[in-house]
Motif scaffolding. Structure first.
Motif, PDB file in Angstrom:
ATOM      1  N   ILE A 185      24.597  18.445  87.073  1.00 51.30           N
ATOM      2  CA  ILE A 185      25.072  18.316  85.700  1.00 51.30           C
ATOM      3  C   ILE A 185      26.594  18.376  85.698  1.00 51.30           C
ATOM      4  O   ILE A 185      27.189  19.391  86.076  1.00 51.30           O
ATOM      5  CB  ILE A 185      24.490  19.424  84.795  1.00 51.30           C
ATOM      6  CG1 ILE A 185      22.964  19.305  84.742  1.00 51.30           C
ATOM      7  CG2 ILE A 185      25.081  19.339  83.391  1.00 51.30           C
ATOM      8  CD1 ILE A 185      22.291  20.432  83.968  1.00 51.30           C
ATOM      9  N   ARG A 186      27.227  17.309  85.283  1.00 54.82           N
ATOM     10  CA  ARG A 186      28.687  17.223  85.242  1.00 54.82           C
ATOM     11  C   ARG A 186      29.113  16.877  83.823  1.00 54.82           C
ATOM     12  O   ARG A 186      28.876  15.761  83.358  1.00 54.82           O
ATOM     13  CB  ARG A 186      29.195  16.141  86.204  1.00 54.82           C
ATOM     14  CG  ARG A 186      28.625  16.220  87.612  1.00 54.82           C
ATOM     15  CD  ARG A 186      29.207  17.358  88.411  1.00 54.82           C
ATOM     16  NE  ARG A 186      28.731  17.343  89.788  1.00 54.82           N
ATOM     17  CZ  ARG A 186      29.076  18.257  90.686  1.00 54.82           C
ATOM     18  NH1 ARG A 186      29.912  19.225  90.350  1.00 54.82           N
ATOM     19  NH2 ARG A 186      28.601  18.203  91.920  1.00 54.82           N
ATOM     20  N   HIS A 187      29.694  17.822  83.125  1.00 51.86           N
ATOM     21  CA  HIS A 187      30.154  17.542  81.759  1.00 51.86           C
ATOM     22  C   HIS A 187      31.201  18.577  81.377  1.00 51.86           C
ATOM     23  O   HIS A 187      31.121  19.741  81.791  1.00 51.86           O
ATOM     24  CB  HIS A 187      28.975  17.598  80.778  1.00 51.86           C
ATOM     25  CG  HIS A 187      29.250  16.946  79.458  1.00 51.86           C
ATOM     26  ND1 HIS A 187      29.996  17.552  78.470  1.00 51.86           N
ATOM     27  CD2 HIS A 187      28.872  15.740  78.967  1.00 51.86           C
ATOM     28  CE1 HIS A 187      30.061  16.740  77.423  1.00 51.86           C
ATOM     29  NE2 HIS A 187      29.398  15.628  77.690  1.00 51.86           N
ATOM     30  N   GLU A 188      32.170  18.167  80.571  1.00 47.85           N
ATOM     31  CA  GLU A 188      33.245  19.076  80.182  1.00 47.85           C
ATOM     32  C   GLU A 188      32.756  20.231  79.314  1.00 47.85           C
ATOM     33  O   GLU A 188      33.418  21.277  79.233  1.00 47.85           O
ATOM     34  CB  GLU A 188      34.335  18.308  79.432  1.00 47.85           C
ATOM     35  CG  GLU A 188      33.864  17.641  78.135  1.00 47.85           C
ATOM     36  CD  GLU A 188      34.956  16.848  77.457  1.00 47.85           C
ATOM     37  OE1 GLU A 188      36.068  16.797  78.022  1.00 47.85           O
ATOM     38  OE2 GLU A 188      34.695  16.277  76.389  1.00 47.85           O
ATOM     39  N   ASN A 189      31.603  20.078  78.669  1.00 44.74           N
ATOM     40  CA  ASN A 189      31.068  21.142  77.828  1.00 44.74           C
ATOM     41  C   ASN A 189      30.074  22.048  78.567  1.00 44.74           C
ATOM     42  O   ASN A 189      29.475  22.929  77.956  1.00 44.74           O
ATOM     43  CB  ASN A 189      30.394  20.553  76.584  1.00 44.74           C
ATOM     44  CG  ASN A 189      31.390  19.935  75.630  1.00 44.74           C
ATOM     45  OD1 ASN A 189      32.522  20.395  75.519  1.00 44.74           O
ATOM     46  ND2 ASN A 189      30.982  18.867  74.950  1.00 44.74           N
ATOM     47  N   ALA A 190      29.897  21.821  79.863  1.00 41.38           N
ATOM     48  CA  ALA A 190      29.004  22.661  80.667  1.00 41.38           C
ATOM     49  C   ALA A 190      29.812  23.702  81.426  1.00 41.38           C
ATOM     50  O   ALA A 190      30.715  23.356  82.195  1.00 41.38           O
ATOM     51  CB  ALA A 190      28.210  21.800  81.641  1.00 41.38           C
ATOM     52  N   GLU A 191      29.503  24.974  81.202  1.00 37.18           N
ATOM     53  CA  GLU A 191      30.157  26.058  81.935  1.00 37.18           C
ATOM     54  C   GLU A 191      29.093  26.811  82.733  1.00 37.18           C
ATOM     55  O   GLU A 191      28.111  27.295  82.151  1.00 37.18           O
ATOM     56  CB  GLU A 191      30.866  27.028  80.992  1.00 37.18           C
ATOM     57  CG  GLU A 191      31.539  28.169  81.752  1.00 37.18           C
ATOM     58  CD  GLU A 191      32.224  29.171  80.836  1.00 37.18           C
ATOM     59  OE1 GLU A 191      33.445  29.310  80.944  1.00 37.18           O
ATOM     60  OE2 GLU A 191      31.520  29.800  80.035  1.00 37.18           O
ATOM     61  N   PHE A 192      29.301  26.918  84.030  1.00 37.41           N
ATOM     62  CA  PHE A 192      28.333  27.577  84.901  1.00 37.41           C
ATOM     63  C   PHE A 192      28.846  28.969  85.257  1.00 37.41           C
ATOM     64  O   PHE A 192      29.891  29.111  85.896  1.00 37.41           O
ATOM     65  CB  PHE A 192      28.095  26.724  86.152  1.00 37.41           C
ATOM     66  CG  PHE A 192      27.471  25.401  85.841  1.00 37.41           C
ATOM     67  CD1 PHE A 192      26.106  25.283  85.739  1.00 37.41           C
ATOM     68  CD2 PHE A 192      28.263  24.282  85.610  1.00 37.41           C
ATOM     69  CE1 PHE A 192      25.520  24.060  85.431  1.00 37.41           C
ATOM     70  CE2 PHE A 192      27.698  23.062  85.296  1.00 37.41           C
ATOM     71  CZ  PHE A 192      26.315  22.953  85.204  1.00 37.41           C
ATOM     72  N   VAL A 193      28.103  29.973  84.809  1.00 36.64           N
ATOM     73  CA  VAL A 193      28.463  31.364  85.069  1.00 36.64           C
ATOM     74  C   VAL A 193      27.590  31.822  86.228  1.00 36.64           C
ATOM     75  O   VAL A 193      26.458  32.280  86.035  1.00 36.64           O
ATOM     76  CB  VAL A 193      28.238  32.248  83.824  1.00 36.64           C
ATOM     77  CG1 VAL A 193      28.832  33.634  84.050  1.00 36.64           C
ATOM     78  CG2 VAL A 193      28.835  31.594  82.585  1.00 36.64           C
TER      79      VAL A 193
END
Length: 210
Positions: A185-193
């Protein structure tokens, strides 16, 4: 908080979490953590959980605290781990004659991030429990933990959550399945914690509310 005759009483709760490779126990009172034990080394739940629970109960007795309820994670997660946790929790409930509270593991993961980061009011939470290959157990929640997408098993690909990501809202991905998600998943609104794992210390808000 227990309400009785318009008087609010904060509960003392034994929290048990065994849904993944982490085994943890937390004693909370007045909404605060009073005692915590955890094993992060692997699936040693059957060997260590009983000792963790005994230590928590001994601490409660020493501090003259009365256990009002037992909370336990109910999945999704490892069948074996969940079975061990539920068996221990039921045994304590029977012995103390107190109610049993079930806590959704995905909501637990969301709370861990919700309380540790600067979160916007429109942000969404995407907890993930790793399954086989590219499959995860997941759901999507808003800030009030209302379901935006229900609990489900999902095979990850580059189009997963595309509609939500394109809506302009930030999605916070967490849990041991988020590692796999970050690969596709590559998107500017995706943040992976990354590094967030279910822990009894993060159950307090949910078990207290229940």
């Amino acid at each position: 908080t227990i309400t009785h005759d318009n008087i609010e009483i904060m509960a003392t709760i034994l929290n048990i979490e065994t849904s993944t490779d982490v085994c943890s126990v937390c004693l909370s009172s007045d909404g605060e953590m009073k005692f915590h034990d955890a094993d992060y080394k692997g699936r040693n739940h059957a060997a260590v959980l009983g000792g963790f629970v005994k230590n928590a109960l001994d601490y409660a007795k020493m501090c003259e605290m009365t256990i009002d309820a037992v909370a336990v994670s109910i999945g999704p997660g490892s069948y074996t781990g969940l079975r061990i946790g539920l068996s221990e929790a039921k045994g304590v409930c029977c012995g103390l004659d107190v109610p049993l509270i079930g806590v959704n593991t995905l909501k637990l993961l969301s709370v861990a991030v919700m309380f540790s980061k600067d979160i916007g009011p429109e942000d969404l939470f995407v907890p993930m429990i790793d399954a086989r290959r590219m499959e995860v157990f997941t759901a999507v929640y808003d800030l009030a933990l209302n379901e935006v997408l229900p609990n489900q098993a999902l095979v990850l690909d580059e189009s997963s959550f595309a509609d939500l990501l394109s809506s302009g809202r930030k999605l916070h991905f967490m849990g041991n399945g988020a590692d796999k998600a970050s690969e596709v998943i590559r998107h500017e609104n995706a943040e992976f914690v990354l590094g967030i794992r279910p822990n009894a210390s993060d159950m307090i808000a949910l078990s207290e509310k229940a």
